[in-house]
Design a protein around this motif. Structure first.
Motif, PDB file in Angstrom:
ATOM      1  N   LEU A 422       0.841  -1.196   0.000  1.00  0.00           N
ATOM      2  CA  LEU A 422       0.000   0.000   0.000  1.00  0.00           C
ATOM      3  C   LEU A 422       0.875   1.244   0.000  1.00  0.00           C
ATOM      4  CD1 LEU A 422      -2.725   1.557   0.451  1.00  0.00           C
ATOM      5  CD2 LEU A 422      -2.339   1.233   2.916  1.00  0.00           C
ATOM      6  N   SER A 424      -0.105   5.315   0.130  1.00  0.00           N
ATOM      7  CA  SER A 424      -1.237   6.237   0.204  1.00  0.00           C
ATOM      8  C   SER A 424      -0.761   7.683   0.224  1.00  0.00           C
ATOM      9  CB  SER A 424      -2.073   5.954   1.456  1.00  0.00           C
ATOM     10  OG  SER A 424      -1.323   6.236   2.622  1.00  0.00           O
ATOM     11  N   VAL A 504      -1.793  -1.361  -4.011  1.00  0.00           N
ATOM     12  CA  VAL A 504      -2.876  -0.383  -3.875  1.00  0.00           C
ATOM     13  C   VAL A 504      -2.237   1.000  -3.750  1.00  0.00           C
ATOM     14  CG1 VAL A 504      -4.825   0.409  -2.494  1.00  0.00           C
ATOM     15  CG2 VAL A 504      -4.414  -2.041  -2.763  1.00  0.00           C
TER      16      VAL A 504
END
Length: 589
Positions: A422, A424, A504
């Motif tokens: 991930l 972000s 992600v």
């Protein structure tokens, strides 16, 4: 999960608390034996007084006068040695229980599901681990020490009193019910005030954490007066609850001492009457009064112990409420190796607790291994929710999410999350070295060469080497010593080092300047190679080369396809893209 305030629940809670003493039962036994010995020694002094007065002042010559002062020294020396060993042992035991409880609480914090953090303030959770646990251990050991030692002391002294004069002893015991009533009445007030105090200190910690973390916002928007007032109110609540405890604790002791003084006065009167009929001797009377006065100190300590006991039991409710919270649902049992990367959303629906409209509704999407799919849409359309469902931060209410054809609910959390990386917008870095932040967690065994290779691929090696200690430079709290672009590149290096097959990206390039975005985008392009990638994009220009773009609106996929196809279609994506391009051109002009 607060325990009801009943004697049975308090007893059960205390028994559970003492369960943390069990691993150190040898030290506990040493402490208890020491307390028993101290209690057994207590009657020796009043017994010595009786012998001294009845025989030492009889008027008859004696050759062993030196024995009395020597006995006094021996008694107090023995008490001192045993007291030191006992106090040290119980202090060691207390520190071990604090250590174990804090470790258990921290371990449970790491296991709690995401929604727990959504619903509880950080400050309150911090307060439980830092403050409540101290009060709990006070109840577990300090209170236990006083209770056991002074109870045994009272039993020993009462035995001596019964031996000396059972009639006077029964008169003294008549006061016990009054003392019990006083303690019971004030116990409820102390417990209630203790609970309120813990809530108040949690509010103080929360406000501190928020204000310190957001100090720039406070300063730029002139929030100093507001925050000062908010902190003052919480501090005032804490002070009021402390005073409630202080009043209850302070009132208990003088009331107990007053009833004890009545008992002493009655005993003295009856003893004088007995002295007139030769029922008691001077030595016996002095010994009785000495033992009775020696009872006052342990009685006072037993009365005082009620306050920390109630604070401890109230804190235990808070601590056990945290320890008893259900950890993340790790129902899956299927283990796995490295995934191929095929991701399927099959009719997925999810609604946040307390809301009516689903955040995502009936989402169906197939992503092939190595494919890049971007999610776009206005705020609240469900993009981040969909990304959070993949690693099971939340559980879908309906439908299934599958990786390589296996439902994520059937996989263990370690297996599932081990295959996902991930990056972000809100990069999380820890106040540690650059190297430790890249080789974080399960990647802690990575070599320096592997760390540097990941940093080079993330376009981070150059700025890292320009820092004072290179890879050993501390980045500060949440990476405060780094720019936004530098933090993003460290997060990308961390994801590169993990080398997970599924990636992600949650708005990883938003809020960056053009130069930083160029470096970050180049690093992302490297990161996305041969990986199944789910991109949540704010800047639509960064996802033009995605294999497919899914447009979400009110939790549903309303358009899906490559960039050129969606532009030609003239739907929501086309309007969003043209509007954003026009805005960027106007700003550039």
């Amino acid at each position: 999960m607060t325990a009801p305030d009943t004697p049975l629940d308090s007893f059960q809670m205390y028994v559970r608390l003492l369960g943390y003493v069990k691993p150190y039962w040898k030290a506990f036994v040493v402490g208890i034996v020491g307390m028993a010995l101290l209690a057994a020694i207590e009657p020796l002094f009043p017994a010595l007084m009786k012998t001294l007065l009845d025989k030492g002042f009889s008027g008859k010559p004696r050759d062993n006068l030196w024995l009395a002062p020597l006995a006094v020294i021996a008694i107090f020396l023995l008490r001192g040695i045993i007291g030191f060993v006992t106090d040290y042992t119980m202090s060691w035991l207390t520190s071990r229980i604090v250590f174990d409880l804090r470790n258990a609480m921290f371990a449970r914090l790491l296991q709690l599901p995401t929604h727990t953090y959504d619903n509880q303030s950080t400050g309150l959770l911090i307060s439980k681990v830092t403050n409540d646990v101290n009060n709990v251990t006070g109840a577990a050991t300090s209170v236990l020490t006083v209770t056991v030692r002074d109870s045994l002391t009272i039993v020993a002294l009462m035995s001596w009193l019964l031996y000396l004069n059972w009639k006077l002893t029964l008169v003294a015991l008549a006061i016990t019910p009054m003392i019990a009533i006083v303690v019971r009445v004030f116990s409820k007030r102390l417990r209630s005030a203790s609970r309120a105090t813990q809530t108040a200190i949690g509010d103080i910690t929360r406000i501190l954490e928020e204000t310190i973390g957001g100090h720039k916002v406070v300063k730029i928007f002139g929030g100093q007066s507001y925050e000062t007032a908010r902190f003052g109110e919480a501090n005032q609540r804490f002070r009021r609850q402390n005073m409630r405890q202080a009043v209850a604790a302070a009132a208990t002791v003088p009331l107990v001492q007053f009833f004890s003084a009545i008992a002493v006065a009655v005993v003295i009167y009856i003893a004088l009457l007995q002295g007139q009929t030769a029922e008691t001797t001077v030595g016996g009377f002095v010994s009785f009064i000495t033992a009775m006065l020696m009872l006052l100190a342990p009685l006072k300590r037993l009365t005082d112990v009620n306050a920390p006991l109630q604070r401890g039991l109230a804190a235990a409710e808070s601590v056990f409420a945290l320890l008893d919270q259900e950890p993340e649902d790790d129902r899956g049992s299927a283990s796995c190796t490295r995934a191929q990367g095929a991701v399927t959303f099959d009719g997925v629906t999810f609604t946040y607790p307390g809301t009516e409209r689903p955040a995502v509704a009936d989402i169906s999407l197939d992503i092939a291994p190595g494919e890049t799919v971007a999610l776009v849409g206005s705020s609240g359309s469900g993009k981040t929710t969909l990304a959070n469902l993949l690693p099971r931060f939340y559980h879908a209410a309906d439908g299934n999410i599958l990786i390589d054809g296996v439902a994520v609910e059937e996989l263990t959390l370690a297996c599932l999350r081990g295959n996902i990386a991930l990056v972000s917008q809100d990069v999380v870095l820890f106040n540690d070295t650059v190297a430790a932040n890249i080789a974080y967690g399960g990647m802690g065994a990575a070599t320096r060469e592997e760390v540097e290779a990941a940093a080079r691929a993330a376009h981070a090696h150059e700025f890292i080497m320009a820092m004072p200690q290179g890879y050993e430079t501390l980045v500060g709290e949440r990476g405060v010593k780094l720019s936004g672009g530098q933090r993003q590149r460290l997060a990308i290096a961390r994801a590169l080092l993990k080398n997970a097959p599924i990636l992600v990206l949650d708005e990883a390039t938003s809020a960056l300047d053009s130069e930083s975005e160029r470096h970050v985008q180049a690093a992302l392009d490297k990161l996305m190679e041969n990986r199944t990638t789910l991109v949540i994009a704010h800047r639509l220009s960064t996802i033009e080369h995605a294999n497919r773009i899914a447009v979400l609106d009110k939790g549903r996929i309303v358009e899906i396809g490559p960039h050129a196809e969606l532009i030609a279609h003239g739907g929501i994506y086309s309007r969003l893209y043209r509007l954003q391009r026009a805005t960027e051109e106007a700003l550039a002009a």
